[in-house]
Design an enzyme around this catalytic site. Sequence first.
Site, PDB file in Angstrom:
ATOM      1  N   ASP A  90       0.934  -1.146  -0.135  1.00 59.38           N
ATOM      2  CA  ASP A  90       0.042  -0.097  -0.047  1.00 59.38           C
ATOM      3  C   ASP A  90       0.817   1.279  -0.094  1.00 59.38           C
ATOM      4  O   ASP A  90       1.968   1.231   0.266  1.00 59.38           O
ATOM      5  CB  ASP A  90      -0.982   0.207   1.110  1.00 59.38           C
ATOM      6  CG  ASP A  90      -1.914  -0.957   1.171  1.00 59.38           C
ATOM      7  OD1 ASP A  90      -2.175  -1.627   0.009  1.00 59.38           O
ATOM      8  OD2 ASP A  90      -2.845  -1.212   2.426  1.00 59.38           O
ATOM      9  N   LYS A  91       0.293   2.376  -0.375  1.00 60.86           N
ATOM     10  CA  LYS A  91       0.955   3.496  -0.572  1.00 60.86           C
ATOM     11  C   LYS A  91       1.666   3.988   0.701  1.00 60.86           C
ATOM     12  O   LYS A  91       2.951   4.377   0.710  1.00 60.86           O
ATOM     13  CB  LYS A  91      -0.093   4.544  -0.947  1.00 60.86           C
ATOM     14  CG  LYS A  91       0.498   6.241  -1.062  1.00 60.86           C
ATOM     15  CD  LYS A  91      -0.480   7.143  -1.230  1.00 60.86           C
ATOM     16  CE  LYS A  91       0.024   8.492  -1.089  1.00 60.86           C
ATOM     17  NZ  LYS A  91      -1.254   9.688  -1.263  1.00 60.86           N
TER      18      LYS A  91
END
Length: 298
Positions: A90-91
Amino acid sequence: IPKDPTQRWLRELAALSQQLQQVHPNVLAKILRQRTVYQNEEIVVIDKPYGLPVHGGPGIKNCIADVLPILAKMLENMKAEPLHLCHRLDKETTGVMVLARSKEAAEKIRLLFKTRQVEKIYWAIVLGHPDPVEGVVEIPIVEKEVQSHQSHYKMTLAPNYRLCPEDGKVMKIRKNRNAERAVTRFRRLASASACSLLELQPITGVKHQIRVHLAYGLGCPILGDHKYSHWSKLAPQKLPELTLRRLKLEQSKARHLPLHLHAHRLCLPLGQPLDFVCKPPLFFQKTLRKLELDIPKD
C-alpha cells in the site's frame, strides 16, 4: 510552521509524501537507488518509503512503477532492461519490496508469492491489546460499498460462521461468493500506552488484509489507519487518552498520524533462501519510543 514538535513532525511527514509526488522522476529513481538494500543478477530489493504509491492512478503523479526503467539504468548501465514489479505494498506501507530484473524472474517470483512460498513478516503498532496475545485470524474478506453521506468502498469481513443469538452456539452461514480466503498470523511483541506492537504474517495476499483483520477481526486497528477505524464513516481515528498524552497530540490533530504498518522481513526461496530485513522508518521508531513500546532485539 507549528511550534509543537509532534505536530511539526507529522506535518513534515505529510510534506514528504507530497514532495515524492512533486519531484522529477529522475530524483525519485535516485531516492529509490539510495534505498536499495540488495541486488543480484535476478532481483533488486528496495526499502519502500512512506507515502509513495506502487501503481499510478487518478491524482497520482509519481509512482514506483513509472520510474523502474530509470532506476534500472542507474543501477546497471545505460542499456539495462526496465525492472519489473513482483508484488505490491500500500502507498502508506513501508519496508521490504522485491523488484525483478527480467520478465522471467518476475514471473518466477510472482508464482512464489501466489503459491505462498514467500514468508512475509510485518510489524504494526495497533490500538488496544489483542486477546489472545497470539493466534491466527482466518476470516474471508470481500469488498463492499459503504452507504453513508459519502459513499465509498472498503474491504470487510465475510465470515462463514456466526454466533446464534438464542443459545450462543456457532452456526454456519451462507458463503459470500465474492469473498476471498484470508489468513493472518499475529503475535504481540510489546504493549504499553493502550497500544501494542504486533508481528504479523499474512499467509494469503488479499487487498488490505492485515488492516481489515486487525481492525474488524481483532478490534485492534493499526495506529493511523483512518480508513479502517470506523465502518460507516470517513473520519480520523479516535485515539485513547493515554495514547494522545504519550504522543503529545490533540485528538483534533490525529488525522495527521501516518499508518504504522511496516514490511519488516521477507524470505524468498530463490535457489537458496534469501532473507531481507528493513528496519522500521524513523517516524515508526519515534512512535515506539514515545509510546514506550520496546523494540524486540532481532
